[in-house]
Design a protein around this motif. Structure first.
Motif, PDB file in Angstrom:
ATOM      1  N   GLU A   2      14.777  46.955  64.310  1.00 55.00           N
ATOM      2  CA  GLU A   2      16.104  47.138  64.885  1.00 55.00           C
ATOM      3  C   GLU A   2      17.142  46.470  63.987  1.00 55.00           C
ATOM      4  OE1 GLU A   2      18.436  46.426  69.117  1.00 55.00           O
ATOM      5  OE2 GLU A   2      16.589  45.347  68.733  1.00 55.00           O
ATOM      6  N   LYS A   4      21.282  45.461  63.626  1.00 57.10           N
ATOM      7  CA  LYS A   4      22.558  45.310  64.319  1.00 57.10           C
ATOM      8  C   LYS A   4      23.523  44.558  63.413  1.00 57.10           C
ATOM      9  CE  LYS A   4      21.104  45.069  69.131  1.00 57.10           C
ATOM     10  NZ  LYS A   4      21.165  44.290  70.350  1.00 57.10           N
ATOM     11  N   SER A  54      25.227  38.120  72.211  1.00 58.49           N
ATOM     12  CA  SER A  54      24.849  39.524  72.144  1.00 58.49           C
ATOM     13  C   SER A  54      25.822  40.304  73.017  1.00 58.49           C
ATOM     14  CB  SER A  54      23.420  39.694  72.653  1.00 58.49           C
ATOM     15  OG  SER A  54      23.056  41.053  72.655  1.00 58.49           O
ATOM     16  N   SER A  56      27.109  44.111  74.435  1.00 58.41           N
ATOM     17  CA  SER A  56      26.745  45.523  74.561  1.00 58.41           C
ATOM     18  C   SER A  56      27.674  46.205  75.554  1.00 58.41           C
ATOM     19  CB  SER A  56      25.281  45.694  74.969  1.00 58.41           C
ATOM     20  OG  SER A  56      25.056  45.169  76.241  1.00 58.41           O
ATOM     21  N   SER A  61      26.803  47.919  70.319  1.00 57.62           N
ATOM     22  CA  SER A  61      25.929  46.756  70.423  1.00 57.62           C
ATOM     23  C   SER A  61      26.044  45.945  69.139  1.00 57.62           C
ATOM     24  CB  SER A  61      24.484  47.223  70.638  1.00 57.62           C
ATOM     25  OG  SER A  61      23.621  46.133  70.727  1.00 57.62           O
ATOM     26  N   THR A  86      12.092  42.574  63.253  1.00 55.98           N
ATOM     27  CA  THR A  86      10.846  43.336  63.183  1.00 55.98           C
ATOM     28  C   THR A  86       9.830  42.667  64.090  1.00 55.98           C
ATOM     29  OG1 THR A  86       9.904  42.081  61.344  1.00 55.98           O
ATOM     30  CG2 THR A  86      11.300  43.958  60.779  1.00 55.98           C
ATOM     31  N   LYS A  87       8.884  43.455  64.577  1.00 57.92           N
ATOM     32  CA  LYS A  87       7.881  42.921  65.499  1.00 57.92           C
ATOM     33  C   LYS A  87       6.660  42.371  64.789  1.00 57.92           C
ATOM     34  CE  LYS A  87       9.311  45.814  69.246  1.00 57.92           C
ATOM     35  NZ  LYS A  87       9.030  46.487  70.441  1.00 57.92           N
ATOM     36  N   HIS A 136      13.626  39.973  70.516  1.00 60.92           N
ATOM     37  CA  HIS A 136      14.711  40.644  69.784  1.00 60.92           C
ATOM     38  C   HIS A 136      15.933  40.729  70.663  1.00 60.92           C
ATOM     39  CE1 HIS A 136      11.996  41.748  66.550  1.00 60.92           C
ATOM     40  NE2 HIS A 136      11.123  41.984  67.502  1.00 60.92           N
TER      41      HIS A 136
END
Length: 136
Positions: A2, A4, A54, A56, A61, A86-87, A136
């Protein structure tokens, strides 16, 4: 994975978030330095600064912060970084590839919020805030 934008407001983060909330709708969550495990390492005048937020709204976002004193404020250079989460360990490969021809400003290290975190400026001058694993 993801990606952002991460916008720095240098002391005006909460004011900016309230403005965007009014203009765009949506909402935000924030964490102040005083509410983190690193609070005792920071000067008293920094305790109320926004460490991380954060935001949104429908179709919008981004992450935000009051920023770091160690980063020079230069309006000509902008105040946006790229936050990549990243996971798995694919993030380490990406971090190292971004560092090729660039400069690591904070090596990937364990983060108190989980996973590992590091920062790197790529060869084009873009700052990447990379989180590997963790939330995340």
């Amino acid at each position: 994975m993801e990606l952002k934008p991460y916008v720095f407001f240098y002391g005006r983060c909460e004011e900016a978030l309230n403005f965007y909330k009014k203009v765009l709708g949506g909402d935000y969550q924030l964490q102040r330095i005083k509410d983190t495990p690193m609070a005792d390492q920071m000067p008293s005048e920094s305790q109320n600064r926004v460490m991380h937020a954060s935001f949104s709204a429908p179709g919008v976002s981004f992450f935000a912060s009051d920023g770091r004193d160690s980063k020079a404020i230069n309006p000509d250079e902008g105040n946006v970084s790229l936050a990549l989460a990243t996971k798995d360990d694919e993030g380490e490969r990406i971090f190292n590839a971004l560092a090729d021809g660039g400069k690591v400003t904070m090596p990937l290290e364990d983060a108190f919020w989980g996973g590992r975190f590091g920062t790197v400026h790529d060869r084009f001058g873009s700052e990447w805030l990379v989180t590997v694993g963790g939330p995340h």
